[in-house]
Design a protein around this motif. Structure first.
Motif, PDB file in Angstrom:
ATOM      1  N   ASN A   1      -0.236   8.225  -0.379  1.00 12.64           N
ATOM      2  CA  ASN A   1      -1.985   8.944  -0.109  1.00 12.64           C
ATOM      3  C   ASN A   1      -2.630   8.371  -0.315  1.00 12.64           C
ATOM      4  OD1 ASN A   1       1.249  10.199   0.361  1.00 12.64           O
ATOM      5  ND2 ASN A   1       1.229  11.063  -2.215  1.00 12.64           N
ATOM      6  N   LEU A   2      -3.506   7.204  -0.772  1.00 17.70           N
ATOM      7  CA  LEU A   2      -4.973   6.574  -0.672  1.00 17.70           C
ATOM      8  C   LEU A   2      -6.040   7.524   1.067  1.00 17.70           C
ATOM      9  CD1 LEU A   2      -6.941   5.570  -2.006  1.00 17.70           C
ATOM     10  CD2 LEU A   2      -6.943   3.831  -1.151  1.00 17.70           C
TER      11      LEU A   2
ATOM     12  N   HIS B   1      -6.268  10.056   2.934  1.00 20.65           N
ATOM     13  CA  HIS B   1      -5.851  11.403   1.947  1.00 20.65           C
ATOM     14  C   HIS B   1      -6.691  12.201   1.190  1.00 20.65           C
ATOM     15  CE1 HIS B   1      -3.053  12.492   6.330  1.00 20.65           C
ATOM     16  NE2 HIS B   1      -4.331  12.260   5.813  1.00 20.65           N
ATOM     17  N   VAL B   2      -5.582  11.335   0.302  1.00 22.08           N
ATOM     18  CA  VAL B   2      -6.947  11.198  -0.929  1.00 22.08           C
ATOM     19  C   VAL B   2      -8.416  11.092  -0.669  1.00 22.08           C
ATOM     20  CG1 VAL B   2      -7.715  10.648  -3.174  1.00 22.08           C
ATOM     21  CG2 VAL B   2      -5.693  10.884  -2.759  1.00 22.08           C
ATOM     22  N   ILE B   3      -8.691  10.462   0.213  1.00 22.30           N
ATOM     23  CA  ILE B   3     -10.204   9.751   0.241  1.00 22.30           C
ATOM     24  C   ILE B   3     -10.691  10.647   1.298  1.00 22.30           C
ATOM     25  CG2 ILE B   3     -11.900   8.323   1.150  1.00 22.30           C
ATOM     26  CD1 ILE B   3     -10.588   7.392  -1.793  1.00 22.30           C
ATOM     27  N   ARG B   4     -10.094  10.842   1.874  1.00 20.42           N
ATOM     28  CA  ARG B   4     -10.518  12.157   3.019  1.00 20.42           C
ATOM     29  C   ARG B   4     -10.458  13.295   2.714  1.00 20.42           C
ATOM     30  NH1 ARG B   4      -6.887  13.232   9.421  1.00 20.42           N
ATOM     31  NH2 ARG B   4      -8.606  13.877   9.637  1.00 20.42           N
ATOM     32  N   ALA B   5      -9.726  13.194   1.788  1.00 17.50           N
ATOM     33  CA  ALA B   5      -9.829  15.601   1.336  1.00 17.50           C
ATOM     34  C   ALA B   5     -10.780  15.161   0.490  1.00 17.50           C
ATOM     35  CB  ALA B   5      -8.625  15.139   0.607  1.00 17.50           C
TER      36      ALA B   5
ATOM     37  N   LEU C   1       0.217  -1.473   0.142  1.00 18.64           N
ATOM     38  CA  LEU C   1      -0.192   0.171  -0.369  1.00 18.64           C
ATOM     39  C   LEU C   1       0.582   1.126   0.075  1.00 18.64           C
ATOM     40  CD1 LEU C   1      -2.718  -1.140   2.838  1.00 18.64           C
ATOM     41  CD2 LEU C   1      -2.801  -0.970  -0.204  1.00 18.64           C
ATOM     42  N   GLU C   2       1.430   1.397  -0.989  1.00 16.03           N
ATOM     43  CA  GLU C   2       2.731   2.361  -0.442  1.00 16.03           C
ATOM     44  C   GLU C   2       3.013   2.524  -2.628  1.00 16.03           C
ATOM     45  OE1 GLU C   2       4.355   3.748   2.115  1.00 16.03           O
ATOM     46  OE2 GLU C   2       2.726   2.927   3.304  1.00 16.03           O
ATOM     47  N   THR C   3       3.746   1.720  -3.041  1.00 12.05           N
ATOM     48  CA  THR C   3       4.665   1.927  -4.177  1.00 12.05           C
ATOM     49  C   THR C   3       3.401   2.153  -5.460  1.00 12.05           C
ATOM     50  OG1 THR C   3       5.378  -0.168  -4.878  1.00 12.05           O
ATOM     51  CG2 THR C   3       6.820   1.659  -3.406  1.00 12.05           C
TER      52      THR C   3
ATOM     53  N   GLU D   1       5.329  16.504  -3.020  1.00 11.89           N
ATOM     54  CA  GLU D   1       5.601  15.505  -2.273  1.00 11.89           C
ATOM     55  C   GLU D   1       4.504  15.543  -1.371  1.00 11.89           C
ATOM     56  OE1 GLU D   1       5.593  12.184  -2.239  1.00 11.89           O
ATOM     57  OE2 GLU D   1       6.370  12.867  -5.012  1.00 11.89           O
ATOM     58  N   PHE D   2       4.774  16.686  -0.595  1.00  9.55           N
ATOM     59  CA  PHE D   2       3.368  17.761   0.333  1.00  9.55           C
ATOM     60  C   PHE D   2       2.119  17.191  -0.116  1.00  9.55           C
ATOM     61  CE2 PHE D   2       0.932  21.102   2.142  1.00  9.55           C
ATOM     62  CZ  PHE D   2       0.744  20.539   3.292  1.00  9.55           C
ATOM     63  N   LEU D   3       1.946  18.458  -1.163  1.00 11.07           N
ATOM     64  CA  LEU D   3       0.917  18.218  -1.599  1.00 11.07           C
ATOM     65  C   LEU D   3      -0.116  16.772  -1.849  1.00 11.07           C
ATOM     66  CD1 LEU D   3       0.997  21.604  -4.100  1.00 11.07           C
ATOM     67  CD2 LEU D   3      -0.635  21.580  -1.622  1.00 11.07           C
ATOM     68  N   HIS D   4       0.803  16.297  -2.495  1.00  8.60           N
ATOM     69  CA  HIS D   4       0.110  14.668  -2.970  1.00  8.60           C
ATOM     70  C   HIS D   4      -0.215  14.148  -1.267  1.00  8.60           C
ATOM     71  CE1 HIS D   4       0.869  14.831  -7.117  1.00  8.60           C
ATOM     72  NE2 HIS D   4       2.099  15.517  -7.128  1.00  8.60           N
ATOM     73  N   GLY D   5       1.003  14.459  -0.889  1.00  6.93           N
ATOM     74  CA  GLY D   5       0.531  13.701   0.530  1.00  6.93           C
ATOM     75  C   GLY D   5      -0.972  14.072   1.471  1.00  6.93           C
ATOM     76  N   ILE D   6      -1.325  14.940   0.739  1.00 12.13           N
ATOM     77  CA  ILE D   6      -2.510  15.624   1.696  1.00 12.13           C
ATOM     78  C   ILE D   6      -4.030  15.440   0.786  1.00 12.13           C
ATOM     79  CG2 ILE D   6      -1.822  17.226   3.763  1.00 12.13           C
ATOM     80  CD1 ILE D   6      -2.556  19.551   1.094  1.00 12.13           C
ATOM     81  N   GLY D   7      -3.302  14.569  -0.229  1.00  9.65           N
ATOM     82  CA  GLY D   7      -4.477  14.263  -1.553  1.00  9.65           C
ATOM     83  C   GLY D   7      -5.098  15.227  -3.058  1.00  9.65           C
TER      84      GLY D   7
END
Length: 560
Positions: free
Chosen positions: A340-341, A343-347, A301-303, A403-409
């Protein structure tokens, strides 16, 4: 030489900044350590009347304190004379027994001085802590791990020997455990030893669960029966209690999932627990998910890369629902990494729907999802802009922010690039500011939307953000929801824009000069020229009053 290579390495690192390395040639250092340890053992046993077994444990497991002792010995190092020098030194310089003791039970040397008893050097002055350690050691606890018990449940070491022995025997005899199981359980769950009286409440419920796992479901038969192996199992079980799972109701479910504790490491379990906790659901639900589908621990669930549109569709979102999400949260669209999934879902504010899907037997969808085609979710505008960024001198800095932006969704789309261009700060600073806004109480999905509308919100230090939000809510009487409509409020200067305009507006109302209650946005966002023009329309003298009494910050006459 009896000293292990690893212990000598630790010792050498500690000594690297002291003069002792100049005294002792490197080839003689292991011998010097051994001789110092033996001298301390003899001193504690023969001079201080400490039983030999415990004196040896203390000397062998306190290398940093021992190094300070060696450094204090006068004179240059001499192979035939060093042992005698140490012994002579100890005759005239009594050591702090508590300092050696606390390091020997496994407490970090840098933490010891914060827990040393005041004005006490010898166990004879207060032997409670030492006596408790002796009881635990004689029962089977590894001496150099007792520090874990001390740090987590210090009350254990205030018990008298009889009380502590009674507690250990009660855990062993009432549940059919042997000493090894009791030691492993108490090392992982020090609270089991911390209570008084009967084994009831949460402690009793916890041990009931462990009995079910180890004995009723025979987990003992699947692992080696030593302290280290059983302690590792207990550490894995503890992960579920840390997630909030209720003690006393978990034993059977834990027992039916023995593979979870035998086939996977604690690190794998913790990583997956942290991953699913990022969905923002209750943590006990995360624990139940892992127990119901332990094979999740083997999922990557990483790459893997996924398309946001494709992932939502794959998990059952209808075409109309997907269109609604795309319109409301356009910053999510495009590709992203599986890491990042959550936080994508959470966003997208769909975390409960999505988590329920994977909790109801559909967790295999996470592993089975693949991009339907290489260009799925590809946004050309993103790729073109990214290439320009990659050719700049600030490539690494920019990629860290991305990477930060991707990390929050945020996905790989044109809006993400626009936001990226307006954000300033390192990725860690941006994360700190983002976390600050979350702590204030702004919902995750709303915060991501605010950033997409006003990226400069994240260009401010957390303390400045706190001050602006406090003023908005406490003095202006607005709620955090107001930021949904006016997110740029957080971008204006608090001292030179927000406060003076609001306070002048309230002064006008107080004086009866303004009957219209302007919105916060109208007060703050209006340009200075338009603001003064509005004031002139309210009263011809108002602009002067504003400029003199509120903007110059100098004392005003009583007529103000």
């Amino acid at each position: 030489m009896n000293i292990s290579k690893s212990l000598y390495t630790i010792f050498s690192r500690h000594l690297s900044s002291t003069s002792i390395l100049k005294k002792i040639p490197s080839k003689y250092r292991p011998r010097a350590i051994e001789e110092a340890q033996q001298a301390v053992t003899d001193y504690l046993h023969y001079t201080r009347s400490i039983p030999f077994t415990y004196a040896e444990q203390i000397s062998k497991n306190s290398l940093c304190t021992l190094s300070n002792l060696i450094a204090d010995v006068d004179g240059s190092y001499s192979v035939p004379n060093f042992a005698g020098s140490i012994q002579k030194f100890l005759r005239y310089h009594p050591i702090n027994e508590f300092e050696f003791f606390f390091e020997s039970i496994g407490i970090d040397y840098n933490e010891i001085h914060g827990i040393l008893p005041a004005n006490k050097f010898f166990f004879a002055e207060d032997g409670t802590v030492f006596n408790a350690a002796c009881v635990l050691s004689s029962f089977g606890f590894p001496w150099n791990r007792l520090g874990r018990l001390y740090k987590e449940e210090v009350s254990i070491f205030s018990k008298c020997s009889k009380e502590l022995t009674s507690r250990l025997c009660k855990i062993r005899n009432c549940y059919g455990f042997n000493n090894v199981i009791v030691v492993a359980v108490c090392l992982a769950f020090p609270c089991a030893l911390g209570g008084d009286g009967e084994l009831c409440g949460e402690t009793g419920a916890l041990i009931d669960d462990l009995k079910t796992v180890f004995l009723d479901f025979d987990l003992l038969g699947c692992v080696e029966g030593n302290v280290d192996s059983l302690y590792e199992i207990c550490r894995k079980i503890r992960v579920f209690y840390n997630l909030g799972c209720e003690k006393g109701k978990l034993g059977e479910m834990l027992g039916r999932n023995k593979s979870l504790f035998v086939d996977y490491t604690e690190e794998a379990l913790v990583q997956k627990a942290e991953y699913f906790s990022r969905f923002g659901v209750r943590k006990e639900k995360v624990g139940m998910l892992l127990l119901q589908g332990p094979e999740i621990l083997s999922f990557d669930l990483e790459t893997p890369v996924f398309s946001v549109e494709g992932m939502f569709s794959y998990f059952g979102l209808s075409a109309n629902e997907l269109k609604s999400v795309a319109e409301k949260y356009p910053f999510l669209l495009g590709k992203n990494r599986m890491a990042n999934l959550p936080h994508v879902i959470r966003a997208s504010n769909l975390q409960y729907w999505f988590f329920n899907r994977i909790s109801n037997g559909n967790h295999h969808l996470l592993e089975n999802y693949v991009l339907s085609r290489p260009d799925e979710g590809l946004h050309n505008e993103f790729q073109d802009s990214l290439e320009r960024f990659l050719s700049s001198k600030l490539r690494v800095h920019t990629m860290n922010k991305l990477e930060f932006l991707h990390g929050i969704g945020y996905g790989e789309n044109a809006l993400t690039i626009k936001v990226l261009a307006h954000m300033h700060g390192t990725s860690s600073e941006l994360q700190e500011r983002f976390d600050c806004l979350l702590r204030i109480g702004i919902e995750f999905s709303k915060l991501c939307t605010i950033i997409s509308l006003a990226p400069k919100v994240l260009n401010q230090k957390p303390e400045i953000i706190d001050q602006k939000v406090n003023f908005l809510c406490e003095e202006m009487g607005a709620s955090l929801d107001y930021l949904d409509a006016f997110p740029t409020f957080l971008c204006f200067d608090l001292e030179n824009r927000i406060k003076p305009r609001y306070r002048f507006h309230m002064w006008l109302i107080e004086k009866g000069l303004c009957t219209k209650d302007y919105s916060i946005a109208s007060m703050v966002a209006t340009s200075e020229k338009s603001f003064i023009a509005r004031l002139y329309g309210i009263h011809p003298a108002a602009p002067k009053q504003w400029l003199v009494c509120f903007m110059n910050k100098r004392p005003c006459s009583s007529s103000c």
